[in-house]
Scaffold this motif. Sequence first.
Motif, mmCIF file in Angstrom:
data_model
loop_
_atom_site.group_PDB
_atom_site.id
_atom_site.type_symbol
_atom_site.label_atom_id
_atom_site.label_comp_id
_atom_site.label_asym_id
_atom_site.label_seq_id
_atom_site.Cartn_x
_atom_site.Cartn_y
_atom_site.Cartn_z
ATOM 1 N N VAL B 94 74.410 -25.870 22.201
ATOM 2 C CA VAL B 94 74.364 -24.437 21.915
ATOM 3 C C VAL B 94 75.511 -23.742 22.640
ATOM 4 C CG1 VAL B 94 71.987 -24.156 21.210
ATOM 5 C CG2 VAL B 94 72.511 -24.260 23.617
ATOM 6 N N VAL B 95 76.574 -23.554 21.916
ATOM 7 C CA VAL B 95 77.738 -22.876 22.487
ATOM 8 C C VAL B 95 78.153 -21.762 21.528
ATOM 9 C CG1 VAL B 95 78.570 -24.880 23.757
ATOM 10 C CG2 VAL B 95 79.298 -24.549 21.403
ATOM 11 N N TYR B 96 78.943 -20.835 22.044
ATOM 12 C CA TYR B 96 79.444 -19.746 21.199
ATOM 13 C C TYR B 96 80.759 -20.205 20.577
ATOM 14 C CZ TYR B 96 75.899 -17.053 23.567
ATOM 15 O OH TYR B 96 74.692 -16.604 24.046
ATOM 16 N N GLU B 98 82.921 -18.718 18.877
ATOM 17 C CA GLU B 98 84.071 -17.798 18.939
ATOM 18 C C GLU B 98 84.753 -17.830 20.310
ATOM 19 O OE1 GLU B 98 80.988 -16.912 18.325
ATOM 20 O OE2 GLU B 98 80.859 -16.093 16.290
ATOM 21 N N LEU B 99 84.047 -18.376 21.318
ATOM 22 C CA LEU B 99 84.631 -18.420 22.662
ATOM 23 C C LEU B 99 85.258 -19.788 22.900
ATOM 24 C CD1 LEU B 99 81.795 -16.805 24.853
ATOM 25 C CD2 LEU B 99 83.670 -15.678 23.659
ATOM 26 N N GLU B 103 85.703 -20.150 28.289
ATOM 27 C CA GLU B 103 84.962 -18.874 28.251
ATOM 28 C C GLU B 103 83.456 -19.107 28.147
ATOM 29 O OE1 GLU B 103 88.316 -16.014 26.123
ATOM 30 O OE2 GLU B 103 87.040 -17.311 24.913
ATOM 31 N N PHE B 107 80.921 -17.765 30.969
ATOM 32 C CA PHE B 107 79.820 -16.848 30.654
ATOM 33 C C PHE B 107 78.559 -17.271 31.424
ATOM 34 C CE2 PHE B 107 76.077 -16.392 27.687
ATOM 35 C CZ PHE B 107 75.801 -15.064 27.996
ATOM 36 N N TYR B 108 78.258 -18.559 31.357
ATOM 37 C CA TYR B 108 77.052 -19.029 32.061
ATOM 38 C C TYR B 108 77.242 -18.968 33.581
ATOM 39 C CZ TYR B 108 74.984 -20.252 27.644
ATOM 40 O OH TYR B 108 74.441 -20.166 26.383
ATOM 41 N N ARG B 139 88.981 -22.856 20.996
ATOM 42 C CA ARG B 139 87.669 -22.279 20.654
ATOM 43 C C ARG B 139 86.640 -23.384 20.445
ATOM 44 N NH1 ARG B 139 88.268 -16.917 16.905
ATOM 45 N NH2 ARG B 139 89.851 -15.947 18.180
ATOM 46 N N ASN B 152 78.131 -28.681 26.494
ATOM 47 C CA ASN B 152 76.712 -28.372 26.673
ATOM 48 C C ASN B 152 76.215 -28.911 28.021
ATOM 49 O OD1 ASN B 152 74.472 -27.229 25.352
ATOM 50 N ND2 ASN B 152 73.676 -29.248 24.803
#
Lengths: 432, 320
Positions: B94-96, B98-99, B103, B107-108, B139, B152
């Motif tokens: 589960v990653v973003y 767009e980042l 990044e 974030f985490y 990305r 992850n």
Amino acid sequence: MRWSAIKAFVVKELKTTLRSREQLFWIVFWPMILVLMTGYIFIPPSVDQPKTLKIGVVNYDNRSTAPFNGSYFVQILDEVEYKGVKLFDVVEYENESTMVDDLKGGRLDGGFLIPRGFGANLMMGQATLRIYVGASDLQSAQINEAILRGFIEGMSREIAYRKVNETIYYMRRYGSQYMPENLTIPGFNETLVEFLEVWMTGLVEPINATFVDVKPETLMTRSTVIGWYTLGAAGMSILYTGLNIGSLMAVGEKERGTLKRLLASPATSTDMLIGKTLAGVLTLGLTTGLSVIVGIFGCGAKILWNPLKPEHWLVPLLLVLGSLLMIGFGMLLSLVTKTARGASGLSTVLGMMLSFTAGIWFPKSWMPEWMRFLGDVFPATWAIDAMRSIMVFEAGLAEVLLDTFKVLAATTVIYLLGILAYRTVLRRYAEA
Amino acid sequence: MNLSNDRSMYEPAVSVKNVSKRFGDRTAVDDVSFEVKRGEVYGLLGPNGAGKTTLLSILAGVVNPTSGTVRILGTSPLDSKTRGLVGFCPQEPVVYDELSGFENIMFYAGLHGLSGSEAVKKCRELLDKLGLLEYADRRAGKYSGGMKKRLNFAIALIGDPEVLLLDEPTTGMDPGIRRTVWDLIAELRSLGKTVILATHYMEEAEALSDRVAIMDGGRVIAEGEPEMLKKECGLRAVINLELMEPAGGALKLVEPYAYEGAVYVDGNSLRVYVEDPDTVAPKLVSRLLNNGYKLLAMRISPPTLEDVFLKLTGRRLVEE
């Protein structure tokens, strides 16, 4: 609640939003398109210019030997100008039916049927003229009729004045031979000729009205009207983007699969809520800013803004409150939407509907009573009305303060309800 | 406050008591109880649908149990301070998208209260350990499935967790990277970290776990050290026979030689559990050949946790 977590959410939200083509379209390009459409379709650059109508003419009075005949009238139609623009683009037809076919086909804005003897009758008595009003759509029918009526009324008045002047000229020249000098009408000081001059002028134009424009400054010119609509476009973006942000608050993360990890992290649901709300308000600020920039530089909008007037500072406050209000409504929507697509679709549809009832695009006076009621009880309408009161009608601080407090109170209530909805969505996720 | 320092080292890192989770009529986790000591790697072994993911979600504080209690380092997993000491690696990466990878992990790091140069250093270190530093600015949406899994895993480690919950961390990784992750888990154990590892790879559970809970149908059907589990099942060796033709017909021929009749057929192969492989193997081969079967290969191996599962449930861990 930790600032580092909130900041992380704000940065993440802004980056993911601005890097997503879909989001970028709705947040950046859609408001720009709205402003440009408003600027060039609702209020086209030619709005200050008279419109040139394409008209057909069937002239049955072209062979008359009278000093004025149908051909002179056609020449007038072809040459008449208003504010330097030709009023008519004339197309001559041999017969009425061909012209009517073109009118029915929407190829003409209007038509004139000039009967035989038109010129002679015009000079010596009353002429008849058949005028056709064409239209390619409902709105153009109204405009075309107004222009044609305006032209004929103006021309009739002009001819009447000329006839009166001619009559007075002959009365002055030959009246003394047949009327006793200094003949007066009882109760009037003028001579009979002077009296008749005034009397006949009154017959031509009983009321000599003068129209004075006292519209608010914002509604005076095309550029200021575009400014008014630019704020409307920004308001509309706030409506549906705010709803979208609120409705995706938890659902978006859930659908990505990231909610699980976020809930397992030390960040609290409050951190997420505050971070996402702040990012949402910043995004909506960006949308508004872009709308204003495109309005000013792309469409020539003029927006009244005077930082020295304290009431003008209520506008950004109202924008922030409006954003929070719509995010709150969006969170309430998330109770019924289970997927991001559903949330997004519902927010867009609702945003569109609300933009009409809130009077963003059309005056509320156009709406039926029940629809106006919906607009009047919707707090976003209060915010938009307050902003327009300040920026269009130059309302003072005292006049809009109550509305601002009403918006503040409504935003507080709706946002708190939104928080409850948001927590319910998270609880459902944990229970499911 | 560091919760781990305040607690007795004798207290279990993770305690699960009579935990059940029902989704409507379906019971995903059924009255599960176990304890995991500090510094222990505890494997949750079971096929897909055994309830491992739901159990880990309960331990991570994401899903509420229907009944039972869970304690992590003596406190509730719902406590945000406790969650700060737990690293969770969900099964799906589960990653973003767009980042960038960097990044994402930053974030985490922010959620764990890390910021500035400290966060940057830690993130780069982890990306480097998992072979992602070279792709840090790319990305995450452009990452391969294996790279996303590594990212992850790296994210789960960003908070320097005392307890690590790993849900199928190496599924989809190539063998080289899988070995790197195993080494990392071993390193974490040597640092005294507690790891709960849900997997359906029996080699992974065997290689890494101090103790294993075998799950099936939401229940723990066996628990203990891998060697002990194998012993308890009475298995000494497994004879794998590869035939030229489907092996179903040969079942009756080999059954008398198997320990408690434990023979499993899978396509052209037979898996025979025996007590004395040296004596039984020649007999098995001659019986099959005398009955017209053609033998392609024979392999004698010690039993694995897969065999324990097969013995307990009659099914394989990974259904072909």
